[in-house]
Write a protein that holds these residues in place. Structure first.
Motif, PDB file in Angstrom:
ATOM      1  N   LYS A   6       0.865  -1.179   0.000  1.00 13.98           N
ATOM      2  CA  LYS A   6       0.000   0.000   0.000  1.00 13.98           C
ATOM      3  C   LYS A   6       0.904   1.233   0.000  1.00 13.98           C
ATOM      4  CE  LYS A   6      -3.676  -2.420   2.335  1.00 13.98           C
ATOM      5  NZ  LYS A   6      -4.636  -2.479   3.422  1.00 13.98           N
ATOM      6  N   ILE A   8       0.274   4.294  -0.468  1.00 11.81           N
ATOM      7  CA  ILE A   8      -0.322   5.414   0.261  1.00 11.81           C
ATOM      8  C   ILE A   8      -1.456   4.863   1.112  1.00 11.81           C
ATOM      9  CG2 ILE A   8       0.266   7.145  -1.481  1.00 11.81           C
ATOM     10  CD1 ILE A   8      -2.732   7.010  -2.331  1.00 11.81           C
ATOM     11  N   ASP A   9      -1.895   5.665   2.048  1.00  8.71           N
ATOM     12  CA  ASP A   9      -2.967   5.247   2.927  1.00  8.71           C
ATOM     13  C   ASP A   9      -4.319   5.605   2.299  1.00  8.71           C
ATOM     14  OD1 ASP A   9      -4.245   4.182   5.122  1.00  8.71           O
ATOM     15  OD2 ASP A   9      -4.094   6.034   6.301  1.00  8.71           O
ATOM     16  N   ALA A  10      -4.697   4.832   1.297  1.00  7.51           N
ATOM     17  CA  ALA A  10      -5.987   4.979   0.628  1.00  7.51           C
ATOM     18  C   ALA A  10      -6.325   3.649  -0.010  1.00  7.51           C
ATOM     19  CB  ALA A  10      -5.928   6.078  -0.432  1.00  7.51           C
ATOM     20  N   GLU A  11      -7.579   3.401  -0.187  1.00  8.71           N
ATOM     21  CA  GLU A  11      -8.010   2.178  -0.860  1.00  8.71           C
ATOM     22  C   GLU A  11      -7.680   2.317  -2.343  1.00  8.71           C
ATOM     23  OE1 GLU A  11      -8.968  -1.448  -0.327  1.00  8.71           O
ATOM     24  OE2 GLU A  11      -8.863  -0.137   1.402  1.00  8.71           O
ATOM     25  N   SER A  79      -6.766  -8.235   5.805  1.00  7.16           N
ATOM     26  CA  SER A  79      -7.058  -6.802   5.719  1.00  7.16           C
ATOM     27  C   SER A  79      -6.965  -6.262   4.289  1.00  7.16           C
ATOM     28  CB  SER A  79      -6.108  -6.023   6.634  1.00  7.16           C
ATOM     29  OG  SER A  79      -4.785  -6.124   6.142  1.00  7.16           O
ATOM     30  N   THR A  80      -6.538  -7.079   3.340  1.00  3.48           N
ATOM     31  CA  THR A  80      -6.369  -6.619   1.969  1.00  3.48           C
ATOM     32  C   THR A  80      -7.318  -7.367   1.049  1.00  3.48           C
ATOM     33  OG1 THR A  80      -4.040  -6.230   2.427  1.00  3.48           O
ATOM     34  CG2 THR A  80      -4.693  -6.251   0.126  1.00  3.48           C
ATOM     35  N   ASP A 143     -11.872   8.504   0.469  1.00  6.75           N
ATOM     36  CA  ASP A 143     -12.592   7.244   0.634  1.00  6.75           C
ATOM     37  C   ASP A 143     -13.286   6.804  -0.649  1.00  6.75           C
ATOM     38  OD1 ASP A 143     -11.808   7.250   3.276  1.00  6.75           O
ATOM     39  OD2 ASP A 143     -13.593   8.327   3.928  1.00  6.75           O
TER      40      ASP A 143
END
Length: 145
Positions: A6, A8-11, A79-80, A143
């Motif tokens: 990941k 960056i911290d985004a979906e 979690s992924t 988000d």
């Protein structure tokens, strides 16, 4: 083994549009996520130095290309969500592919495997973390990615 990465911290959505550029021992991947003809997200993943190898193959034949990780080498956690577009190897997982001399000169080879909409990219990088820049982000919400 490869695990989800990941940057960056985004979906992140699967099958991003990717552009790969190599300049000497530097490499840059531009990652774009498009929806209904609009680029909702763009990031630049830049390795200023440290390229050991860059392999990019047509997405439609990646499963038969040499050196591309197999599904058995991709380890996801709870979690992924899978499929997932970006993966990273453990340090030095692929270093033995480059001979015993490479094992002496490359201190820390990390592999990045990114699956795009028309190209699959495998980068082996020695001793450098990527510089990640978000170049475009919609005013809506992270988000919504």
């Amino acid at each position: 083994m490869f695990r989800p990465w990941k940057p960056i911290d985004a979906e992140l959505r699967c099958i991003p549009a990717l552009r790969v550029c190599q300049d000497g021992l530097a490499a840059t991947i531009t990652w774009e996520q498009w929806h209904k003809g609009i680029c909702e997200f763009r990031m630049r993943i830049h390795f200023p130095t440290g390229v050991v190898a860059v392999l990019s193959v047509d997405e439609s034949i990646h499963f038969a290309a040499p050196f591309i990780p197999t599904d058995a080498e991709l380890t996801a956690d709870d979690s992924t969500p899978t499929p997932w577009p970006a993966w990273i190897s453990d340090v030095n997982y692929r270093r033995p592919h480059y001979s015993s001399y490479a094992e002496e000169i490359y201190s820390s080879v990390v592999s990045y495997y990114i699956h795009g909409d028309d190209v699959v990219v495998l980068l082996d990088i020695n001793g450098v973390d990527p510089e990640i820049t978000v170049e475009h982000f919609p005013a809506s919400s992270p988000d919504s990615l």
